[in-house]
Scaffold this motif. Structure first.
Motif, PDB file in Angstrom:
ATOM      1  N   GLY A  16       0.777  -1.238   0.000  1.00 21.77           N
ATOM      2  CA  GLY A  16       0.000   0.000   0.000  1.00 21.77           C
ATOM      3  C   GLY A  16       0.802   1.279   0.000  1.00 21.77           C
ATOM      4  N   GLY A  17       2.131   1.190  -0.174  1.00 25.55           N
ATOM      5  CA  GLY A  17       2.942   2.388  -0.093  1.00 25.55           C
ATOM      6  C   GLY A  17       3.170   3.078  -1.412  1.00 25.55           C
ATOM      7  N   ALA A  18       3.268   2.293  -2.486  1.00 27.90           N
ATOM      8  CA  ALA A  18       3.580   2.845  -3.800  1.00 27.90           C
ATOM      9  C   ALA A  18       2.574   2.301  -4.814  1.00 27.90           C
ATOM     10  CB  ALA A  18       5.011   2.487  -4.193  1.00 27.90           C
ATOM     11  N   GLY A  19       2.909   2.439  -6.106  1.00 34.11           N
ATOM     12  CA  GLY A  19       2.082   1.861  -7.148  1.00 34.11           C
ATOM     13  C   GLY A  19       0.656   2.376  -7.170  1.00 34.11           C
ATOM     14  N   ILE A  20      -0.224   1.526  -7.674  1.00 32.98           N
ATOM     15  CA  ILE A  20      -1.640   1.882  -7.829  1.00 32.98           C
ATOM     16  C   ILE A  20      -2.243   2.376  -6.519  1.00 32.98           C
ATOM     17  CG2 ILE A  20      -3.916   0.824  -8.106  1.00 32.98           C
ATOM     18  CD1 ILE A  20      -2.778   1.485 -10.758  1.00 32.98           C
ATOM     19  N   GLN A  21      -1.843   1.766  -5.401  1.00 26.00           N
ATOM     20  CA  GLN A  21      -2.421   2.171  -4.120  1.00 26.00           C
ATOM     21  C   GLN A  21      -2.068   3.621  -3.787  1.00 26.00           C
ATOM     22  OE1 GLN A  21      -1.058  -0.713  -4.847  1.00 26.00           O
ATOM     23  NE2 GLN A  21      -2.362  -2.359  -4.065  1.00 26.00           N
ATOM     24  N   ALA A  22      -0.806   4.003  -3.996  1.00 26.53           N
ATOM     25  CA  ALA A  22      -0.413   5.392  -3.757  1.00 26.53           C
ATOM     26  C   ALA A  22      -1.079   6.328  -4.753  1.00 26.53           C
ATOM     27  CB  ALA A  22       1.111   5.527  -3.853  1.00 26.53           C
ATOM     28  N   ASP A  23      -1.210   5.870  -6.001  1.00 26.75           N
ATOM     29  CA  ASP A  23      -1.842   6.683  -7.035  1.00 26.75           C
ATOM     30  C   ASP A  23      -3.294   6.998  -6.681  1.00 26.75           C
ATOM     31  OD1 ASP A  23       0.508   6.496  -8.627  1.00 26.75           O
ATOM     32  OD2 ASP A  23      -0.164   4.568  -9.418  1.00 26.75           O
ATOM     33  N   ILE A  24      -4.028   5.975  -6.288  1.00 24.55           N
ATOM     34  CA  ILE A  24      -5.442   6.162  -5.954  1.00 24.55           C
ATOM     35  C   ILE A  24      -5.597   7.116  -4.772  1.00 24.55           C
ATOM     36  CG2 ILE A  24      -7.481   5.001  -4.999  1.00 24.55           C
ATOM     37  CD1 ILE A  24      -6.710   2.554  -6.689  1.00 24.55           C
ATOM     38  N   LYS A  25      -4.792   6.905  -3.740  1.00 24.56           N
ATOM     39  CA  LYS A  25      -4.891   7.780  -2.563  1.00 24.56           C
ATOM     40  C   LYS A  25      -4.581   9.225  -2.932  1.00 24.56           C
ATOM     41  CE  LYS A  25      -2.217   4.975  -0.094  1.00 24.56           C
ATOM     42  NZ  LYS A  25      -1.423   4.425   1.033  1.00 24.56           N
ATOM     43  N   THR A  26      -3.541   9.422  -3.714  1.00 20.96           N
ATOM     44  CA  THR A  26      -3.125  10.774  -4.085  1.00 20.96           C
ATOM     45  C   THR A  26      -4.210  11.487  -4.881  1.00 20.96           C
ATOM     46  OG1 THR A  26      -0.783  10.165  -4.116  1.00 20.96           O
ATOM     47  CG2 THR A  26      -1.427  12.106  -5.392  1.00 20.96           C
ATOM     48  N   ILE A  27      -4.695  10.838  -5.926  1.00 21.51           N
ATOM     49  CA  ILE A  27      -5.690  11.467  -6.799  1.00 21.51           C
ATOM     50  C   ILE A  27      -6.976  11.748  -6.040  1.00 21.51           C
ATOM     51  CG2 ILE A  27      -7.128  11.081  -8.848  1.00 21.51           C
ATOM     52  CD1 ILE A  27      -4.670   9.376  -9.900  1.00 21.51           C
ATOM     53  N   ALA A  28      -7.395  10.814  -5.194  1.00 21.77           N
ATOM     54  CA  ALA A  28      -8.615  11.031  -4.414  1.00 21.77           C
ATOM     55  C   ALA A  28      -8.448  12.179  -3.428  1.00 21.77           C
ATOM     56  CB  ALA A  28      -8.994   9.744  -3.674  1.00 21.77           C
ATOM     57  N   MET A  29      -7.286  12.259  -2.765  1.00 21.85           N
ATOM     58  CA  MET A  29      -7.065  13.326  -1.799  1.00 21.85           C
ATOM     59  C   MET A  29      -6.992  14.693  -2.468  1.00 21.85           C
ATOM     60  SD  MET A  29      -7.239  11.932   1.094  1.00 21.85           S
ATOM     61  CE  MET A  29      -6.968  13.486   1.927  1.00 21.85           C
ATOM     62  N   LEU A  30      -6.616  14.731  -3.738  1.00 25.79           N
ATOM     63  CA  LEU A  30      -6.517  15.997  -4.459  1.00 25.79           C
ATOM     64  C   LEU A  30      -7.777  16.302  -5.260  1.00 25.79           C
ATOM     65  CD1 LEU A  30      -2.781  15.847  -5.601  1.00 25.79           C
ATOM     66  CD2 LEU A  30      -3.791  17.309  -3.834  1.00 25.79           C
ATOM     67  N   GLY A  31      -8.834  15.540  -5.014  1.00 25.99           N
ATOM     68  CA  GLY A  31     -10.128  15.868  -5.587  1.00 25.99           C
ATOM     69  C   GLY A  31     -10.411  15.272  -6.944  1.00 25.99           C
ATOM     70  N   GLY A  32      -9.628  14.285  -7.376  1.00 29.79           N
ATOM     71  CA  GLY A  32      -9.851  13.666  -8.666  1.00 29.79           C
ATOM     72  C   GLY A  32     -10.507  12.300  -8.548  1.00 29.79           C
ATOM     73  N   HIS A  33     -10.855  11.737  -9.712  1.00 25.62           N
ATOM     74  CA  HIS A  33     -11.406  10.378  -9.756  1.00 25.62           C
ATOM     75  C   HIS A  33     -10.401   9.476 -10.456  1.00 25.62           C
ATOM     76  CE1 HIS A  33     -14.166   7.018 -10.036  1.00 25.62           C
ATOM     77  NE2 HIS A  33     -13.843   6.910 -11.313  1.00 25.62           N
ATOM     78  N   PRO A  34      -9.775   8.523  -9.730  1.00 24.19           N
ATOM     79  CA  PRO A  34      -8.801   7.626 -10.348  1.00 24.19           C
ATOM     80  C   PRO A  34      -9.456   6.405 -10.978  1.00 24.19           C
ATOM     81  CG  PRO A  34      -8.846   7.259  -7.981  1.00 24.19           C
ATOM     82  CD  PRO A  34      -9.861   8.339  -8.268  1.00 24.19           C
ATOM     83  N   THR A  35      -9.015   6.062 -12.185  1.00 25.00           N
ATOM     84  CA  THR A  35      -9.334   4.777 -12.793  1.00 25.00           C
ATOM     85  C   THR A  35      -8.004   4.081 -13.051  1.00 25.00           C
ATOM     86  OG1 THR A  35      -9.343   5.745 -15.012  1.00 25.00           O
ATOM     87  CG2 THR A  35     -11.461   5.611 -13.855  1.00 25.00           C
ATOM     88  N   THR A  36      -8.032   2.763 -13.259  1.00 28.20           N
ATOM     89  CA  THR A  36      -6.759   2.045 -13.289  1.00 28.20           C
ATOM     90  C   THR A  36      -6.683   0.976 -14.374  1.00 28.20           C
ATOM     91  OG1 THR A  36      -7.500   0.343 -11.712  1.00 28.20           O
ATOM     92  CG2 THR A  36      -6.526   2.345 -10.792  1.00 28.20           C
ATOM     93  N   ALA A  37      -5.457   0.762 -14.818  1.00 29.35           N
ATOM     94  CA  ALA A  37      -5.107  -0.390 -15.640  1.00 29.35           C
ATOM     95  C   ALA A  37      -3.875  -1.007 -14.983  1.00 29.35           C
ATOM     96  CB  ALA A  37      -4.815   0.017 -17.079  1.00 29.35           C
ATOM     97  N   ILE A  38      -4.050  -2.150 -14.351  1.00 30.62           N
ATOM     98  CA  ILE A  38      -2.977  -2.795 -13.595  1.00 30.62           C
ATOM     99  C   ILE A  38      -2.026  -3.518 -14.552  1.00 30.62           C
ATOM    100  CG2 ILE A  38      -2.410  -4.396 -11.737  1.00 30.62           C
ATOM    101  CD1 ILE A  38      -4.116  -2.141 -10.769  1.00 30.62           C
ATOM    102  N   THR A  39      -0.725  -3.193 -14.457  1.00 31.46           N
ATOM    103  CA  THR A  39       0.278  -3.809 -15.323  1.00 31.46           C
ATOM    104  C   THR A  39       0.994  -4.989 -14.684  1.00 31.46           C
ATOM    105  OG1 THR A  39       1.979  -2.292 -14.524  1.00 31.46           O
ATOM    106  CG2 THR A  39       0.715  -1.607 -16.472  1.00 31.46           C
ATOM    107  N   ALA A  40       1.020  -5.024 -13.363  1.00 27.15           N
ATOM    108  CA  ALA A  40       1.740  -6.090 -12.655  1.00 27.15           C
ATOM    109  C   ALA A  40       1.221  -6.177 -11.231  1.00 27.15           C
ATOM    110  CB  ALA A  40       3.241  -5.824 -12.644  1.00 27.15           C
ATOM    111  N   ILE A  41       1.303  -7.360 -10.672  1.00 27.68           N
ATOM    112  CA  ILE A  41       0.975  -7.583  -9.267  1.00 27.68           C
ATOM    113  C   ILE A  41       2.281  -7.862  -8.542  1.00 27.68           C
ATOM    114  CG2 ILE A  41      -0.284  -9.022  -7.627  1.00 27.68           C
ATOM    115  CD1 ILE A  41      -2.152  -9.761 -10.001  1.00 27.68           C
ATOM    116  N   THR A  42       2.526  -7.151  -7.457  1.00 31.00           N
ATOM    117  CA  THR A  42       3.748  -7.393  -6.696  1.00 31.00           C
ATOM    118  C   THR A  42       3.422  -7.847  -5.279  1.00 31.00           C
ATOM    119  OG1 THR A  42       4.012  -5.170  -5.748  1.00 31.00           O
ATOM    120  CG2 THR A  42       4.878  -5.520  -7.971  1.00 31.00           C
ATOM    121  N   ALA A  43       4.272  -8.713  -4.763  1.00 30.39           N
ATOM    122  CA  ALA A  43       4.279  -9.029  -3.334  1.00 30.39           C
ATOM    123  C   ALA A  43       5.357  -8.122  -2.749  1.00 30.39           C
ATOM    124  CB  ALA A  43       4.614 -10.497  -3.110  1.00 30.39           C
TER     125      ALA A  43
END
Length: 257
Positions: A16-43
């Motif tokens: 939850g620190g980087a990647g899509i999770q950080a992107d979603i949090k950032t965009i939502a906190m700045l008043g935007g609506h995030p949509t996603t296309a996942i390129t890779a899953i990481t452990a």
């Protein structure tokens, strides 16, 4: 009522620190609506990246098409790309769009784990060609051939200074002709909780562009948001912890130092 729409093409970070999770949090906190296309899953956690599983290029494009055919987008942020095949497929699909594209050329995680092989880095040429702004850190900028090599693609370059030495961090925004159009200096913060700073900055920049801000204003706001989020880091994990995105939205004068 309208809301800035930002399509994020990037990998998932299980911690939850980087990647899509950080992107979603950032965009939502700045008043935007995030949509996603996942390129890779990481452990992944604060200690490093334990495993990476790329998504197929066809599935990445299917996610992009699904979003664009219905919701649409006002800007795109590209992060971890997963493979050379995905890079070319994404470039083929996004080069038709007439919206700002922010490309964060993710190569190495904050922990030091490699997230792009040589073939994928070579394919970054296609993504820089369609990008409005490219946002490498200093090691990534060197791997891409330096400032002139990036600017030759006709994009803006946000050269982040976090990996430099010294008590002051300098972040610079260069136009395609090499002019320095914005620069920000700030005291270097003594913290190891910086996991996801690059993803957060690029998504904040894309959200600003999606909202109609100039490149210079979007750059400035993105730098300030990242700094606030670092100062608000909750101290999770044993090593490189995540930022405090939710706590980072506070008045600028509380953190400008």
């Amino acid at each position: 009522m309208t809301i800035p729409r930002v399509l994020v093409v990037a990998g998932s970070d299980s911690g939850g620190g980087a990647g899509i999770q950080a992107d979603i949090k950032t965009i939502a906190m700045l008043g935007g609506h995030p949509t996603t296309a996942i390129t890779a899953i990481t452990a992944q956690n604060t200690l490093g990246v334990q495993a990476v599983h790329p998504v197929s290029a066809d599935m990445v494009v299917a996610q992009i098409d699904s979003v664009l055919s219905d919701i649409g987008t006002d800007a795109v942020k590209i992060g971890m790309i997963g493979s050379a095949a995905i890079a070319h497929a994404v470039a083929d699909r996004l080069e038709r769009l007439d919206v700002p594209i922010v490309f964060d050329p993710v190569m190495i995680a904050t922990s030091g784990s490699t997230l792009a092989d040589a073939a994928t880095i070579a394919a970054f040429e296609r993504l820089m060609t369609i990008a409005s702004v490219v946002t490498p850190n200093l090691p990534e900028l060197e791997a891409l051939g330096g400032e002139a090599a990036v600017l030759a693609h006709g994009c803006h370059l946000a050269a982040k200074g976090g990996h430099a030495e010294g008590a002051t961090v300098t972040d610079r925004l260069l136009a395609a002709d090499g002019r320095e159009v914005a620069v920000m200096h700030a005291e270097r913060l003594d913290t190891r909780d910086t996991h996801g700073t690059g993803c957060t900055f690029a998504s904040a920049l894309a959200c600003g562009l999606a909202a109609g801000l100039s490149v210079e204003d979007a750059f400035t706001r993105a730098i300030r948001f990242v700094r606030r989020a670092i100062l608000a880091a909750p101290g999770l994990g044993q090593r490189h912890g995540p930022l405090g995105h939710a706590l980072g939205v506070v008045p600028f004068d509380q953190v400008e130092r």
